[in-house]
Design a protein around this motif. Structure first.
Motif, short mmCIF file in Angstrom:
data_model
loop_
_atom_site.label_atom_id
_atom_site.label_comp_id
_atom_site.label_asym_id
_atom_site.label_seq_id
_atom_site.Cartn_x
_atom_site.Cartn_y
_atom_site.Cartn_z
N GLU A 56 7.49 6.95 6.37
CA GLU A 56 8.32 8.15 6.46
C GLU A 56 8.65 8.64 5.04
N GLU A 57 8.17 9.81 4.71
CA GLU A 57 8.35 10.33 3.35
C GLU A 57 9.83 10.46 2.99
N TYR A 79 -2.97 2.57 4.41
CA TYR A 79 -3.73 3.79 4.72
C TYR A 79 -3.75 4.69 3.50
N PRO A 80 -4.82 5.45 3.31
CA PRO A 80 -4.88 6.36 2.15
C PRO A 80 -3.69 7.31 2.07
N VAL A 85 1.15 9.89 -0.38
CA VAL A 85 2.57 10.24 -0.29
C VAL A 85 3.38 9.50 -1.35
N ALA A 86 3.12 8.21 -1.51
CA ALA A 86 3.90 7.41 -2.46
C ALA A 86 3.70 7.88 -3.90
N ALA A 148 -6.92 10.15 -8.19
CA ALA A 148 -6.55 11.56 -8.09
C ALA A 148 -5.13 11.80 -8.60
N ALA A 149 -4.22 10.88 -8.30
CA ALA A 149 -2.85 11.02 -8.78
C ALA A 149 -2.79 10.93 -10.30
N ALA A 150 -3.57 10.03 -10.87
CA ALA A 150 -3.60 9.89 -12.33
C ALA A 150 -4.11 11.17 -12.99
N GLU A 151 -5.05 11.84 -12.33
CA GLU A 151 -5.56 13.11 -12.85
C GLU A 151 -4.43 14.15 -12.92
#
Length: 330
Positions: A56-57, A79-80, A85-86, A148-151
């Motif tokens: 839950e976000e 899960y991806p 989300v995290a 992708a987040a690091a990008e």
């Protein structure tokens, strides 16, 4: 003022060792979970608990506002979407570390290296499936979410353990073998005993997660496993030494096993093709692994104090006795 750490999970196997390691290195620690499992830190003055569902976000955002963590160790991102989300919620922390897996590698080669060995592909269906077969693809896609987040400027990294063992292992994979060694003077091992499935001591996984949070490169993945690998036969001997007992390893081929309707794959931690992870990249950050004898002594000692026996992995002692009887006639 001490750095603050939020551990998503934190009460079962790897998570509880992560909490201990962070405490040993001066962190103020909060665990975040639904409270479905017994909390080993209940009543611990320096470990706080925030209850919530990591899927839950809003719960994640509430935990972030409550704790304001410097680092986040995510032990239960399966899960991806969990990772996506995290990494959005914790986009401004000093370090977010996702526990991936050696199962994320999609090809068999020796050793498996970060950035070189191909990862599993993950279909949309696999990304939301909770079966064992989709585990590797889901973990691989989580690694892609980290990249992708690091990008986007997030200090996000991943750690890929191989098979993890040590105190409080609820999977009971190694408990089966410890139980056999403690209770019998002869143990059936499939094949020639030389099969190799890389393992990682849980305290070393915990220290790896902290070190990567502190010194890892955003977007990168780091393998973790014992720096010295042992075969299945050597593993049995390590257990016997740690238990201060004698135990003979008895090799059984497919023909001898078939006499009791068994196959090599019926024995937990058996793997036909070697699974070996290169750990040089992690060692380059200053990480070290625990000596094998020390790791096994701690594992066996905690096993004796537990009620775990690995029985869910047991191929049946009666069947093993039939195999031993066949081998004794040869």
């Amino acid at each position: 003022m001490a750095d603050t750490a939020l551990v998503i999970g934190g009460t079962r196997f790897i998570g509880r060792h992560v909490v201990d390691d962070l405490l040993d290195h001066g962190y103020e620690v909060t665990i975040f979970n639904r409270g479905n499992h017994e909390n080993p830190f209940d009543g611990h003055d320096t470990v706080q608990h925030v209850e919530g569902d990591r899927r839950e976000e809003l719960d994640l955002k509430t935990a972030k506002l409550s704790v304001e963590p410097d680092v986040v160790i995510d032990c239960v991102a399966y899960y991806p979407e969990d990772v996506r989300v995290a990494t959005d919620v914790f986009a401004d922390v000093d370090g977010y570390v996702y526990i991936s897996s050696g199962s994320a590698y999609g090809v068999e080669e020796i050793p498996k290296r970060e950035g070189e060995t191909e990862l599993c592909e993950c279909t949309d269906e696999q990304a939301t499936d909770d079966s064992h077969d989709s585990y590797g693809p889901r973990k691989a896609e989580g690694d892609r979410e980290i990249a992708a987040a690091a990008e986007e400027g997030v200090n996000a990294m991943s750690v890929r353990p191989c098979i993890v063992y040590g105190p409080h292992d609820y999977t009971e994979r190694l408990d089966y073998w410890i139980d056999r060694v403690l209770d019998h003077d002869r143990v059936v091992v499939p094949g020639d005993g030389q099969n190799l499935w890389h393992r990682a001591y849980v305290e070393d996984v915990a220290s790896a997660l902290r070190i990567v949070a502190e010194a890892g490169e955003p977007g990168e993945a780091y393998n973790v496993g014992d720096r010295r690998l042992v075969t299945m036969e050597e593993m049995i001997n390590l257990i016997a030494d740690a238990a201060d007992t004698d135990c003979a390893v008895v090799h059984a081929g497919e023909r001898e096993l078939a006499a009791a309707d068994l196959a090599p794959e019926d024995f937990v931690l058996y793997r036909d093709y070697p699974h070996v992870l290169d750990t040089d990249k992690l060692a380059g950050l200053g990480w070290e692994s625990t000596p094998l004898s020390e790791a096994m002594e701690a594992t066996v000692a905690e096993h004796r104090d537990s009620d775990r026996d690995g029985s869910e992995h047991d191929p049946g002692r009666d069947a093993e006795e039939r195999v031993l009887g066949v081998l004794d006639t040869l």
